[in-house]
Design an enzyme around this catalytic site. Structure first.
Site, short mmCIF file in Angstrom:
data_model
loop_
_atom_site.label_atom_id
_atom_site.label_comp_id
_atom_site.label_asym_id
_atom_site.label_seq_id
_atom_site.Cartn_x
_atom_site.Cartn_y
_atom_site.Cartn_z
CG ASN A 24 -60.35 -67.64 65.19
OD1 ASN A 24 -59.77 -68.67 64.88
ND2 ASN A 24 -59.77 -66.46 65.21
NE ARG B 255 -61.30 -68.04 70.24
CZ ARG B 255 -60.41 -68.25 69.25
NH1 ARG B 255 -60.56 -69.25 68.41
NH2 ARG B 255 -59.37 -67.44 69.10
CG HIS C 32 -53.63 -61.60 62.64
ND1 HIS C 32 -53.16 -62.82 63.08
CD2 HIS C 32 -54.96 -61.68 62.70
CE1 HIS C 32 -54.17 -63.59 63.38
NE2 HIS C 32 -55.29 -62.92 63.17
C1 MV4 Z 1 -49.31 -66.73 58.51
C2 MV4 Z 1 -48.38 -65.66 58.55
C3 MV4 Z 1 -47.58 -65.44 57.42
N1 MV4 Z 1 -47.69 -66.22 56.33
N2 MV4 Z 1 -49.42 -67.49 57.40
C4 MV4 Z 1 -50.47 -66.59 63.10
C5 MV4 Z 1 -51.59 -67.20 63.88
C6 MV4 Z 1 -52.56 -67.70 62.87
N3 MV4 Z 1 -53.78 -66.95 63.04
C7 MV4 Z 1 -51.98 -67.48 61.52
N4 MV4 Z 1 -50.80 -66.66 61.74
C8 MV4 Z 1 -50.01 -66.29 60.69
N5 MV4 Z 1 -50.11 -67.01 59.57
C9 MV4 Z 1 -48.61 -67.23 56.33
N6 MV4 Z 1 -48.72 -68.02 55.23
C10 MV4 Z 1 -48.30 -64.88 59.71
C11 MV4 Z 1 -49.13 -65.20 60.77
C12 MV4 Z 1 -49.04 -64.37 61.96
C13 MV4 Z 1 -47.84 -64.34 62.70
C14 MV4 Z 1 -46.77 -65.15 62.35
C15 MV4 Z 1 -45.63 -65.08 63.09
C16 MV4 Z 1 -45.53 -64.23 64.18
C17 MV4 Z 1 -46.60 -63.46 64.55
C18 MV4 Z 1 -47.79 -63.52 63.82
C19 MV4 Z 1 -48.89 -62.71 64.19
C20 MV4 Z 1 -50.05 -62.79 63.45
C21 MV4 Z 1 -50.14 -63.62 62.32
#
Ligand code: MV4
Length: 460
Positions: A290, A292, A207
């Protein structure tokens, strides 16, 4: 801008008051009954108790906040993060009363708040997004269609959600109907909007978010990236800048994409464009914006040498950005550990109460942003953040050593804290190597529970 209403509490309220004071701007704090003696109330030039402890009766009361700003003759309102910071209606109310909302326009907030629409806007600007549905889907049949075209697993996301709230992973056709209904009802009850869109779920990703800063005169710069992959249930635990996985070419490409996203909504102020970085293919995909200031902004401040909250106030006051992209110089490496009042030996259960000892680390390259102190009460009504420990070093190795040192200097008792957990995490091989994805922490927590011998049946 002479006087600013700080429409928030805790460490971010303290942070905003400090930036305002450095600019010679007076501050009015608002408190709930539970926060009457809180640090932000003591630090502001004035403090007004506006309602009961529950946020719905105080920090979320748009009418009371606006009334207080007008009554105390404020020129502007800073919403901080959380609460009303991304509420377009509140931004519009503030502006309608002739006050400045410290943030982007209500329209920009609304446009980026609809996560499905944001995808479409960004896609039309030629920026890569995760393969997904064109806007919200109406039924499970549409989800299964998407699954047959793009393959499972899929991710159901609430268009009014964000930050991972309301996300559901769909592994196969059989699970689509139940999870679609669940996601829809959860979104309806959490956000008052049941709109659900679908994306291909990318399991092995990082991320990575880009900080942008835009003034009211069309100048936009990006200030590098933050890697926020270490999350537990979408609560960020540890963040770092720069990302160990991003090289200069990617940094420039993602930064330029983030600036292009900001331009699509004529963004002003400090904003963050979130991407997923696929470590295998080294592709990145926009996921959301975001509108903010974010909790983790200090690690960008450390590597860029800027005061982002002061820039929010200066931009809101009409100032021109006095730096071009070529002036942006990112130096060294910064890491933030979020210290919360949760018991990591008992499934991160929040344990509010009264702080006893509160010994804070310091020394070269160490910053602690906190509203807490010995004897302070940690109320149960709000999020459990106690402090942010931010360290900075010449390189990642020095930053990591500083993080470990500072965590061993940090002592909090009276309430549970995640300091012991962070001491353990900061020594984990994957963290030391910077080699982790969003999937790391869930597995690491199993190891942590074994290490501390937590009863197997405890809440995870
Ligand atoms: C995702 C993803 C994987 N595939 N979308 C998490 C919060 C929001 N900012 C978007 N996030 C994610 N979106 C797709 N199509 C993975 C995340 C993700 C995440 C997902 C599960 C567990 C922890 C995470 C940490 C950061 C981002």
């Amino acid at each position: 801008m002479r006087r600013l209403l700080v429409a928030n509490r805790g460490e971010i309220a303290v942070r905003i008051i400090r930036a305002a004071r450095d600019l010679g701007v007076e501050t009015v704090a608002v408190t709930s009954q539970a926060d009457r003696h809180a640090l932000h109330a003591r630090m502001a030039d004035r403090a007004v108790c506006i309602g009961p402890a529950v946020a719905a009766g105080s920090y979320l009361r748009k009418d009371l906040l606006l009334h207080t700003a007008l009554e105390t003759d404020c020129d502007a309102v800073h919403p901080g993060y959380g609460f009303l910071s991304e509420d377009a209606e509140f931004a519009a109310m503030v502006e309608r009363e002739g006050l400045v909302f410290v943030g982007p326009s209500a329209d920009a907030i609304a446009e980026m708040g609809d996560k499905a629409r944001a995808r479409d806007v960004v896609m039309s600007a030629g920026i890569p997004v995760v393969p997904g549905s064109d806007g919200p889907v109406d039924n499970a049949e549409a989800v299964r269609d998407f699954g047959s075209r793009f393959g499972y697993p899929l991710l159901l996301k609430a268009k009014a959600g964000g930050g991972g709230r309301g996300m559901r992973v769909v592994e196969n056709d059989a699970a689509a109907a139940g999870l679609f209904t669940l996601a829809r009802t959860e979104a309806e009850s959490s956000f008052g909007d049941g709109g659900i869109y679908v994306e291909k779920y990318l399991p092995q990703v990082r991320h990575v978010e880009i900080q942008v800063l835009a003034d009211n005169h069309g100048h936009i710069v990006y200030l590098g990236e933050r890697d926020c992959s270490i999350q537990r249930r979408h609560q960020k635990i540890l963040e770092e800048a720069p990302s160990p996985a991003i090289n200069d070419d990617l940094r420039t490409a993602m930064g330029q994409a983030a600036v292009a996203v900001a331009k699509t909504v004529r963004y002003t102020g400090a904003g963050t464009v979130e991407f997923l970085f696929d470590v295998q293919t080294r592709d990145f995909y926009f996921i959301e914006t975001n509108t903010r200031i974010q909790v983790e902004h200090p690690i960008t401040e450390a590597v860029a040498g800027l005061d982002l909250v002061a820039w929010q106030l200066r931009i809101a006051d009409g100032e021109h950005l006095d730096l071009q992209q070529s002036d942006v110089e990112l130096r060294g490496h910064a890491i933030e550990a979020r210290i919360t009042a949760e018991d990591a030996t008992a499934g991160f259960l929040p344990r509010p109460g009264t702080i006893g000892q509160f010994l804070v680390p310091s020394g070269p390259g160490v910053r602690v942003d906190t509203h807490c102190h010995a004897g302070a009460s940690v109320p149960p009504y709000y999020d459990s953040l106690l402090a942010k420990l931010i360290v900075h070093g010449r390189d990642r190795g020095e930053a990591l050593r500083r993080l470990q040192r500072a965590l061993h200097e940090f002592h909090i008792d009276g309430v549970a804290s995640t300091v012991p957990f962070h001491r353990w995490l900061a020594e984990q091989p994957a963290i030391v190597a910077g080699d982790y994805t969003t999937a790391y922490l869930d597995h690491a927590l199993v190891t942590y529970r074994d290490t501390i011998g937590e009863p197997k049946g405890a809440v995870t």
